[in-house]
Design a protein around this motif. Sequence first.
Motif, PDB file in Angstrom:
ATOM      1  N   THR A 278      -2.849  -9.488 -57.385  1.00 38.60           N
ATOM      2  CA  THR A 278      -1.620 -10.436 -57.529  1.00 38.60           C
ATOM      3  C   THR A 278      -0.599  -9.451 -58.260  1.00 38.60           C
ATOM      4  OG1 THR A 278      -2.192 -11.466 -59.473  1.00 38.60           O
ATOM      5  CG2 THR A 278      -2.607 -12.481 -57.567  1.00 38.60           C
TER       6      THR A 278
ATOM      7  N   VAL B 135       8.906 -10.535 -53.442  1.00 37.49           N
ATOM      8  CA  VAL B 135       8.135 -11.005 -52.529  1.00 37.49           C
ATOM      9  C   VAL B 135       8.740 -12.518 -51.938  1.00 37.49           C
ATOM     10  CG1 VAL B 135       5.833 -12.467 -52.600  1.00 37.49           C
ATOM     11  CG2 VAL B 135       6.230 -10.539 -54.051  1.00 37.49           C
ATOM     12  N   ARG B 136       8.667 -12.450 -50.662  1.00 32.72           N
ATOM     13  CA  ARG B 136       9.144 -13.756 -49.743  1.00 32.72           C
ATOM     14  C   ARG B 136       8.288 -14.807 -50.006  1.00 32.72           C
ATOM     15  NH1 ARG B 136      10.774  -9.227 -46.203  1.00 32.72           N
ATOM     16  NH2 ARG B 136      12.878  -8.862 -46.521  1.00 32.72           N
ATOM     17  N   ASP B 137       8.748 -16.061 -49.955  1.00 31.08           N
ATOM     18  CA  ASP B 137       8.134 -17.153 -50.213  1.00 31.08           C
ATOM     19  C   ASP B 137       6.831 -17.487 -48.983  1.00 31.08           C
ATOM     20  OD1 ASP B 137       9.233 -17.761 -52.382  1.00 31.08           O
ATOM     21  OD2 ASP B 137      10.844 -19.226 -51.411  1.00 31.08           O
ATOM     22  N   GLN B 138       7.475 -17.077 -47.840  1.00 31.53           N
ATOM     23  CA  GLN B 138       6.667 -17.204 -46.570  1.00 31.53           C
ATOM     24  C   GLN B 138       5.331 -16.304 -46.773  1.00 31.53           C
ATOM     25  OE1 GLN B 138       9.680 -16.398 -46.530  1.00 31.53           O
ATOM     26  NE2 GLN B 138      10.302 -15.430 -44.971  1.00 31.53           N
ATOM     27  N   HIS B 139       5.389 -15.153 -47.219  1.00 31.34           N
ATOM     28  CA  HIS B 139       4.380 -14.097 -47.393  1.00 31.34           C
ATOM     29  C   HIS B 139       4.065 -13.676 -48.947  1.00 31.34           C
ATOM     30  CE1 HIS B 139       4.826 -13.646 -43.216  1.00 31.34           C
ATOM     31  NE2 HIS B 139       6.140 -13.440 -43.107  1.00 31.34           N
ATOM     32  N   PRO B 140       3.518 -14.623 -49.663  1.00 31.81           N
ATOM     33  CA  PRO B 140       3.346 -14.316 -51.050  1.00 31.81           C
ATOM     34  C   PRO B 140       2.410 -13.241 -51.429  1.00 31.81           C
ATOM     35  CG  PRO B 140       1.990 -16.303 -50.254  1.00 31.81           C
ATOM     36  CD  PRO B 140       2.893 -15.707 -48.965  1.00 31.81           C
ATOM     37  N   ASN B 141       1.614 -12.627 -50.275  1.00 26.49           N
ATOM     38  CA  ASN B 141       0.701 -11.535 -50.624  1.00 26.49           C
ATOM     39  C   ASN B 141       1.486 -10.290 -50.093  1.00 26.49           C
ATOM     40  OD1 ASN B 141       0.371 -12.406 -47.816  1.00 26.49           O
ATOM     41  ND2 ASN B 141      -1.340 -10.967 -47.660  1.00 26.49           N
TER      42      ASN B 141
END
Length: 573
Positions: free
Chosen positions: A393, A404-410
């Motif tokens: 992380t 980091v975009r919310d829809q792709h947190p990784n």
Amino acid sequence: MGNSRITRPAALAAPVAAAAILALVSTPAQAADDLRLDVQSAVSIPAAPDSGDATAYQLSLNSRGTLTGSSPRDIVLTFDATGLAGIATFAPDTAWDAKCTTAGQVYTCTYRQYPTPQHPDFNSQFHPVLKALKGAPQGTAGHLKISQGWVDGQPNSVDVAVYAGGPKLELDAALDRDPANVGKPGSTVKQSLKVTNNGTLESGQLVVSAELGPGLSFKQKFANCSYGTPVDSSPPASRRSAAICTINTSVKPGQTVTIDPFEATVDADALYPDIEFDVLPRADVGLEYLRGAHRFTPASGSGPRLTAGGLPEDPAAKPGPPNLDRAHNRAIVQYRVDSHADLSSWAVWAPTDGGKKGTLKVTAHSNGPASVDYLRSGNTIAEFLVTLPSGVTVAGKLPDGCFVRDQHPNVVACNLPMWLASGEDKSFDLPLAVSDPAAGPTAAIALTTEQGGWENKVEPLPYDPDNTNNSITLALGSTATTAEPSPPSTGGGQSTPPAGGGSTGSASASASADGATPATSGSASSSAGTGGGLASTGSEGTDTMLWLGAGAIVVGGGVLALTARRRRAGTHQ
């Protein structure tokens, strides 16, 4: 009169936006305390027709300054329109927060400037209205006197000459076309200009400016041109050059002339070069931004002259009123060069705390030969997608340009700048936490287009003929590791280590099309990277790999065709 629009220069996100605003600003008055008043020293407004009213003209006026502390202050603007008698009427800006009084033809307006501690510098924009009177003599200037100051300070003044009617020099609309191919570096660009006066007065003179973008250099110099070097010594601004040329030929209303070709040499690192042209009836109005960006050397007066297609010049010619309209007297002519830029990805993992934490440094390196710039559009030339495996992380503040975009947190995305010169690199240091270093979690790193970054998929870079060295994988364990790209497989140029360090060994692993995680070396002296595989679809872990060599995205054993969005090269300027 009021604060019709306030911008905070320190908060402007794009340099291009700032340049667009400043390009409208003209002759500054002396500062009153810490205030600055910017407005053109002369304007031409539409003449009144035989029937009906004249078209209203909005004067562009900027009040700039610095307001510190926590208390608001009042700014007073005074407009003395007495000198406009017989030429034009005047009406102040009627914004909601103005307090205006009128005494004859003198308008005094007070507006309140509120402090913003984070951005003490302000830029307030106003648009008072001018309208030509019927029968106003063309070619004769009226005068509007504008004063500005803090309510408790000493005001300073500026005079604006106002003409009813004027020349309207416009460039041929054919200049707004798809970029022309100019061949290989070292070739010569020859660009002529067709100019028509669609106004109501002769131009008096014909002034032409040319600003060459990075990748072009003036091949010849004319005796009646002043040449400028950039004020900003850092690239890419330092790679620009400019000329302002005065032709002593008056263009009559309805007349079209063709200006002799400008010649420029295509530099070795050129890819998407351009030239910005302006045509004007006088040199002191309308080129303020260009003059502010360059230091000009006076014209030499010797050698060949730039002419309007060989038409005779009149040594006694004098500049006419300003151009009536700035909508069509400026054009950016774009070109394409037969060249390319090979970008490659590099990465270094520096663990701390036994591998529980560390810094992942990702670097985009340009192997050239071309420099890449999307200066006109302001877009990023590429975007990093860093896909983090399960248990890894972000553990700190990401560097500027990364998010980091919310829809792709990784997935950590990092925007490259609008410009990357041949031989240069751009790095991002990503602070990470690793839950189980012994498991050998592997990050996947790749360069993609800006659109690909938004869609979280890897797309080929349009200027890079071989994208196989754009993606790598790297182990994030307890031992330092370095990942280098594999050499390009087709004529994209040999990848070279970025400045300040590169791979400490050759690639020791490669990605497989079935999505298996490649083996990585735990030794700091060997690479854990590969030019093959990269996770980039948003699924967590390294089971989703991009096999760039095959031109497909492998998702859980299924294959999706890798498609690139076609873009006209000129749209990135």
